[in-house]
Design a protein around this motif. Structure first.
Motif, PDB file in Angstrom:
ATOM      1  N   ALA A  79     -14.019  79.095 -83.060  1.00  0.00           N
ATOM      2  CA  ALA A  79     -13.785  80.012 -82.163  1.00  0.00           C
ATOM      3  C   ALA A  79     -13.589  81.444 -83.076  1.00  0.00           C
ATOM      4  O   ALA A  79     -12.392  81.552 -83.559  1.00  0.00           O
ATOM      5  CB  ALA A  79     -12.888  80.035 -81.321  1.00  0.00           C
ATOM      6  N   LYS A 104     -19.441  76.396 -80.618  1.00  0.00           N
ATOM      7  CA  LYS A 104     -19.268  77.361 -81.443  1.00  0.00           C
ATOM      8  C   LYS A 104     -19.277  78.754 -80.579  1.00  0.00           C
ATOM      9  O   LYS A 104     -20.262  78.920 -79.759  1.00  0.00           O
ATOM     10  CB  LYS A 104     -20.113  77.583 -82.434  1.00  0.00           C
ATOM     11  CG  LYS A 104     -20.348  76.561 -83.375  1.00  0.00           C
ATOM     12  CD  LYS A 104     -21.600  76.803 -84.513  1.00  0.00           C
ATOM     13  CE  LYS A 104     -22.961  76.342 -83.919  1.00  0.00           C
ATOM     14  NZ  LYS A 104     -24.079  76.111 -84.942  1.00  0.00           N
ATOM     15  N   ILE A 105     -18.168  79.515 -80.626  1.00  0.00           N
ATOM     16  CA  ILE A 105     -18.080  80.739 -80.085  1.00  0.00           C
ATOM     17  C   ILE A 105     -18.025  81.919 -81.119  1.00  0.00           C
ATOM     18  O   ILE A 105     -17.010  81.706 -81.825  1.00  0.00           O
ATOM     19  CB  ILE A 105     -16.992  80.815 -79.021  1.00  0.00           C
ATOM     20  CG1 ILE A 105     -17.259  79.728 -78.045  1.00  0.00           C
ATOM     21  CG2 ILE A 105     -16.830  82.333 -78.447  1.00  0.00           C
ATOM     22  CD1 ILE A 105     -15.883  79.629 -76.972  1.00  0.00           C
ATOM     23  N   SER A 106     -18.846  82.738 -80.880  1.00  0.00           N
ATOM     24  CA  SER A 106     -18.483  84.113 -81.719  1.00  0.00           C
ATOM     25  C   SER A 106     -18.158  85.168 -81.089  1.00  0.00           C
ATOM     26  O   SER A 106     -18.415  85.568 -79.925  1.00  0.00           O
ATOM     27  CB  SER A 106     -20.005  84.502 -82.467  1.00  0.00           C
ATOM     28  OG  SER A 106     -19.870  85.942 -82.722  1.00  0.00           O
ATOM     29  N   ASP A 129     -20.058  88.309 -79.779  1.00  0.00           N
ATOM     30  CA  ASP A 129     -20.615  88.121 -78.450  1.00  0.00           C
ATOM     31  C   ASP A 129     -19.765  88.591 -77.234  1.00  0.00           C
ATOM     32  O   ASP A 129     -20.532  88.564 -76.019  1.00  0.00           O
ATOM     33  CB  ASP A 129     -21.474  86.947 -78.509  1.00  0.00           C
ATOM     34  CG  ASP A 129     -22.374  86.336 -79.277  1.00  0.00           C
ATOM     35  OD1 ASP A 129     -22.846  87.438 -79.981  1.00  0.00           O
ATOM     36  OD2 ASP A 129     -22.585  85.385 -79.620  1.00  0.00           O
ATOM     37  N   LEU A 130     -18.390  88.886 -77.465  1.00  0.00           N
ATOM     38  CA  LEU A 130     -17.521  88.852 -76.110  1.00  0.00           C
ATOM     39  C   LEU A 130     -17.283  90.497 -76.292  1.00  0.00           C
ATOM     40  O   LEU A 130     -17.166  91.172 -77.257  1.00  0.00           O
ATOM     41  CB  LEU A 130     -16.133  88.022 -76.447  1.00  0.00           C
ATOM     42  CG  LEU A 130     -16.658  86.618 -76.805  1.00  0.00           C
ATOM     43  CD1 LEU A 130     -15.178  85.873 -77.117  1.00  0.00           C
ATOM     44  CD2 LEU A 130     -17.150  85.661 -75.387  1.00  0.00           C
ATOM     45  N   ILE A 180     -11.210  84.525 -76.205  1.00  0.00           N
ATOM     46  CA  ILE A 180     -12.165  83.541 -77.009  1.00  0.00           C
ATOM     47  C   ILE A 180     -11.537  82.226 -77.067  1.00  0.00           C
ATOM     48  O   ILE A 180     -12.433  81.116 -76.912  1.00  0.00           O
ATOM     49  CB  ILE A 180     -12.245  84.153 -78.494  1.00  0.00           C
ATOM     50  CG1 ILE A 180     -13.241  83.307 -79.331  1.00  0.00           C
ATOM     51  CG2 ILE A 180     -10.828  84.178 -79.161  1.00  0.00           C
ATOM     52  CD1 ILE A 180     -13.693  84.134 -80.512  1.00  0.00           C
ATOM     53  N   LEU A 231     -12.293  80.435 -73.362  1.00  0.00           N
ATOM     54  CA  LEU A 231     -13.400  80.099 -73.517  1.00  0.00           C
ATOM     55  C   LEU A 231     -13.630  78.927 -74.497  1.00  0.00           C
ATOM     56  O   LEU A 231     -14.446  77.766 -73.960  1.00  0.00           O
ATOM     57  CB  LEU A 231     -14.572  81.114 -73.815  1.00  0.00           C
ATOM     58  CG  LEU A 231     -14.796  82.339 -73.015  1.00  0.00           C
ATOM     59  CD1 LEU A 231     -15.381  83.439 -73.671  1.00  0.00           C
ATOM     60  CD2 LEU A 231     -15.249  81.824 -71.700  1.00  0.00           C
ATOM     61  N   ALA A 232     -13.060  78.694 -75.484  1.00  0.00           N
ATOM     62  CA  ALA A 232     -13.303  77.509 -76.476  1.00  0.00           C
ATOM     63  C   ALA A 232     -12.545  76.167 -75.826  1.00  0.00           C
ATOM     64  O   ALA A 232     -13.019  75.270 -75.876  1.00  0.00           O
ATOM     65  CB  ALA A 232     -12.524  77.822 -77.711  1.00  0.00           C
ATOM     66  N   MET A 280     -15.224  75.092 -73.270  1.00  0.00           N
ATOM     67  CA  MET A 280     -16.043  74.579 -73.619  1.00  0.00           C
ATOM     68  C   MET A 280     -15.805  73.055 -74.214  1.00  0.00           C
ATOM     69  O   MET A 280     -16.675  72.336 -74.327  1.00  0.00           O
ATOM     70  CB  MET A 280     -16.628  75.221 -75.003  1.00  0.00           C
ATOM     71  CG  MET A 280     -17.908  74.937 -75.777  1.00  0.00           C
ATOM     72  SD  MET A 280     -18.443  76.184 -77.172  1.00  0.00           S
ATOM     73  CE  MET A 280     -19.182  77.556 -76.442  1.00  0.00           C
TER      74      MET A 280
END
Length: 219
Positions: free
Chosen positions: A110, A134-136, A139-140, A149, A152-153, A156
């Motif tokens: 994250a 994977k979270i960027s 993009d948020l 973030i 969301l992780a 996920m």
């Protein structure tokens, strides 16, 4: 409660790309024939490339667009990323990632970095197989210290927040984990300067300190 998922920040936790960004920026400044002071460069910390380029344009009255400057900088960054011999994973992190993977802990990255940079790091160091997602942050809508973030992780990873742990190295990242009510291990390296670890649940300087058997007493 038990540890089921670890949410990794990337920059400063898995790799340290800061020296590469610095070299790429200063090579760009040379190319643009501008003198950027240390103070001005320091003020860019944590800012997006777009914002840095816009600041340079107004500060030095440049005729380039921010896209032009971004492209120059990205080209230099890529070159250093693949060719700088000093660039490597943070000491002990590969062993830690493998250790969690072998213990069936779900891993999510994250990071505030762009997905392009996350993918470059994963490809270069062969990390893809260990991670579940994977979270960027790029993009948020909201960036750290906003908790989005990490919320969301956890989603996920499909685990409740009390079974998750965040590994962070920055004031904003630690604050984001704290606001998400997720247990946070702060990694303090000799590169870390002026970061506030007071809201972290545990502060470490060696990754072996958060292996499953050592950290599970907190869960």
């Amino acid at each position: 409660m038990s540890l089921k998922a670890v949410l990794f920040d990337m920059d400063g936790v898995i790799v340290d790309t800061e020296p590469l960004h610095r070299k790429a920026y200063f090579k760009t400044f040379n190319q643009l024939e501008i003198e950027v002071s240390e103070d001005l460069y320091t003020s860019f910390t944590g800012a997006s490339t777009k914002r840095v380029c816009e600041t340079l344009i107004s500060e030095f009255n440049l005729s380039h667009t921010h896209e032009d400057i971004t492209n120059i900088k990205r080209t230099h960054f890529k070159d250093y990323f693949y060719n700088d011999e000093e660039f490597d994973l943070i000491p002990g992190v590969r062993k830690l990632i493998e250790h969690y993977y072998e213990n069936n802990i779900k891993l999510i990255v994250a990071s505030s970095a762009s997905m392009t940079t996350i993918n470059m790091v994963f490809e270069k160091f062969g990390l893809e197989k260990y991670f579940n997602g994977k979270i960027s942050g790029a993009d948020l809508k909201e960036s750290k210290p906003h908790p989005e973030i990490f919320q969301l992780a956890a989603k996920m990873a499909n685990e409740s927040i009390e079974n998750c742990m965040v590994i962070e190295d920055s004031t904003n990242g630690i604050l984001a984990a704290h606001r998400a009510n997720i247990f946070c291990a702060a990694y303090k390296s000799f590169h870390s300067h002026n970061q506030d670890y007071s809201l972290a649940n545990v502060v470490i300087s060696d990754y072996s300190e958060i292996e499953v058997d050592k950290i599970s007493k907190h869960f």
